[in-house]
Design an enzyme around this catalytic site. Structure first.
Site, PDB file in Angstrom:
ATOM      1  N   GLY A   1       0.819  -1.209   0.000  1.00  0.00           N
ATOM      2  CA  GLY A   1       0.000   0.000   0.000  1.00  0.00           C
ATOM      3  C   GLY A   1       0.850   1.254   0.000  1.00  0.00           C
ATOM      4  O   GLY A   1       2.055   1.217   0.263  1.00  0.00           O
TER       5      GLY A   1
ATOM      6  N   GLY B   1       0.874   8.643   3.004  1.00  0.00           N
ATOM      7  CA  GLY B   1       1.526   9.934   2.990  1.00  0.00           C
ATOM      8  C   GLY B   1       2.996   9.866   3.354  1.00  0.00           C
ATOM      9  O   GLY B   1       3.781  10.733   2.976  1.00  0.00           O
ATOM     10  N   MET B   2       3.383   8.842   4.106  1.00  0.00           N
ATOM     11  CA  MET B   2       4.771   8.720   4.540  1.00  0.00           C
ATOM     12  C   MET B   2       5.580   7.777   3.668  1.00  0.00           C
ATOM     13  O   MET B   2       6.772   7.618   3.880  1.00  0.00           O
ATOM     14  CB  MET B   2       4.822   8.240   5.994  1.00  0.00           C
TER      15      MET B   2
ATOM     16  N   VAL C   1       4.427   0.727   1.936  1.00  0.00           N
ATOM     17  CA  VAL C   1       4.555  -0.437   2.799  1.00  0.00           C
ATOM     18  C   VAL C   1       4.732  -1.660   1.907  1.00  0.00           C
ATOM     19  O   VAL C   1       3.939  -1.894   0.991  1.00  0.00           O
ATOM     20  CB  VAL C   1       3.335  -0.610   3.718  1.00  0.00           C
TER      21      VAL C   1
ATOM     22  N   LYS D   1       8.058  -0.618   6.099  1.00  0.00           N
ATOM     23  CA  LYS D   1       7.594   0.701   5.675  1.00  0.00           C
ATOM     24  C   LYS D   1       8.769   1.540   5.188  1.00  0.00           C
ATOM     25  O   LYS D   1       9.727   1.777   5.915  1.00  0.00           O
ATOM     26  CB  LYS D   1       6.880   1.425   6.811  1.00  0.00           C
TER      27      LYS D   1
ATOM     28  N   ASP E   1      -3.751  10.249  14.770  1.00  0.00           N
ATOM     29  CA  ASP E   1      -4.249  10.115  13.396  1.00  0.00           C
ATOM     30  C   ASP E   1      -5.147   8.885  13.289  1.00  0.00           C
ATOM     31  O   ASP E   1      -4.980   8.055  12.393  1.00  0.00           O
ATOM     32  CB  ASP E   1      -3.094  10.027  12.402  1.00  0.00           C
TER      33      ASP E   1
END
Length: 293
Positions: free
Chosen positions: A22, A25-26, A29, A44, A142
């Site tokens: 997937g 925003g960071m 993964v 990640k 979040d």
């Protein structure tokens, strides 16, 4: 993607990237193989936006490292387990347990709004994970459907502590920067005030509303108008929430001090998730709090 499809890369001489799971925003993964322990893991990878200034890139790396630190402090089956922080090319890669399943956001996209009973079951598991995090001095900051994983075996897992704030840590955000998804942000955070555990409870209330109604309550056309609505607008009455309505309304009180306590919310969610209706109790009472003689 840092590699072309079909080309495998090994991180830190140990973690072989197999396929992307997937985007966020960071970064990305990946499904990966730990070649030392011979098990599949999730890795990640950070992805700094093109043209980002060096200090901002460093801050992003620090935030990514803090995700691992924050999540690793929370020992709870409802929080994704972090195994390692590997360094490659001068940047951190977070190595986590591989949770096979879908995010709550993907479930909502495929199935549409969920029943109050199912929403309550999911909410109870998320709240139990949040309580464990708060007990460890960690705020998630979040909470949203994309960060809730529903495993194939039914386990509900809270992930992505990448913007979490650890109690006692120095701030890694610039003044005026909004961290988190605006439509799930608590009013006190929208106003620039110091968040607490109650801010995560607000976000959980927004999540529950979105799960049963099909949309979040304060979403507007722009992030700024969304933040204004969160601060100034009344909660649109839920229409599909049924027995969940008092819990949602209790969690979405503008004043953090007036919000439903996590203990009372957890008790009510468990009752609703089991198909019952919670008894009316003292607002804000925490049945899990210790009794003082």
């Amino acid at each position: 993607m840092s590699e072309e499809p079909g080309r495998e890369r090994v991180i830190a001489g140990r973690y072989r990237l197999l396929s992307p799971l997937g985007e966020g925003g960071m970064g990305t993964v990946w499904r990966a193989l730990d070649e030392v322990l011979h098990r599949e893991v999730a890795v990640k990878e950070v992805r700094a936006p093109a043209g980002l200034a060096a200090p901002d890139v460093e801050r992003m790396y620090a935030r990514l490292e803090r995700e691992a630190w924050a999540a690793a402090r929370v020992a709870d089956r409802g929080v994704v387990t972090v195994y390692d922080v590997a360094m490659e090319d001068g940047r951190p890669w977070i190595v986590m347990e591989l949770v096979r399943g879908l995010s709550l956001a993907e479930v909502l996209e495929a199935e549409g709004p969920l029943s109050p009973q199912r929403a309550a079951h999911i909410g109870a598991e998320v709240l139990a994970a949040l309580r464990a995090a708060h007990a460890a001095g960690v705020l998630h900051r979040d909470v949203k459907p994309a960060n809730v994983l529903i495993a194939n075996d039914g386990r509900i897992v809270l992930t992505d502590f990448g913007i979490a704030m650890v109690e006692g840590s120095s701030a890694l955000t610039m003044t005026g920067e909004v961290i988190g998804s605006p439509e799930f942000l608590a009013p006190e955070r929208a106003l620039g005030r110091t968040p607490g555990p109650e801010s995560d409870l607000w976000s959980l209330g927004v999540l529950l509303y979105a799960v049963v109604e099909g949309h979040s309550p304060f979403r507007q056309d722009t992030p700024l108008s969304t933040l204004r609505a969160i601060v100034d607008e009344e909660l649109p009455p839920p229409r599909r929430a049924g027995p969940l309505t008092p819990v949602i309304e209790g969690l979405l009180r503008k004043d953090p001090a007036e919000r439903l306590s996590s203990g009372q919310a957890l008790a009510d969610l468990r009752v609703i998730g089991a198909g019952g209706s919670p008894r009316a109790g003292t607002p804000g009472a925490d049945p899990f709090a210790p009794t003082v003689a």
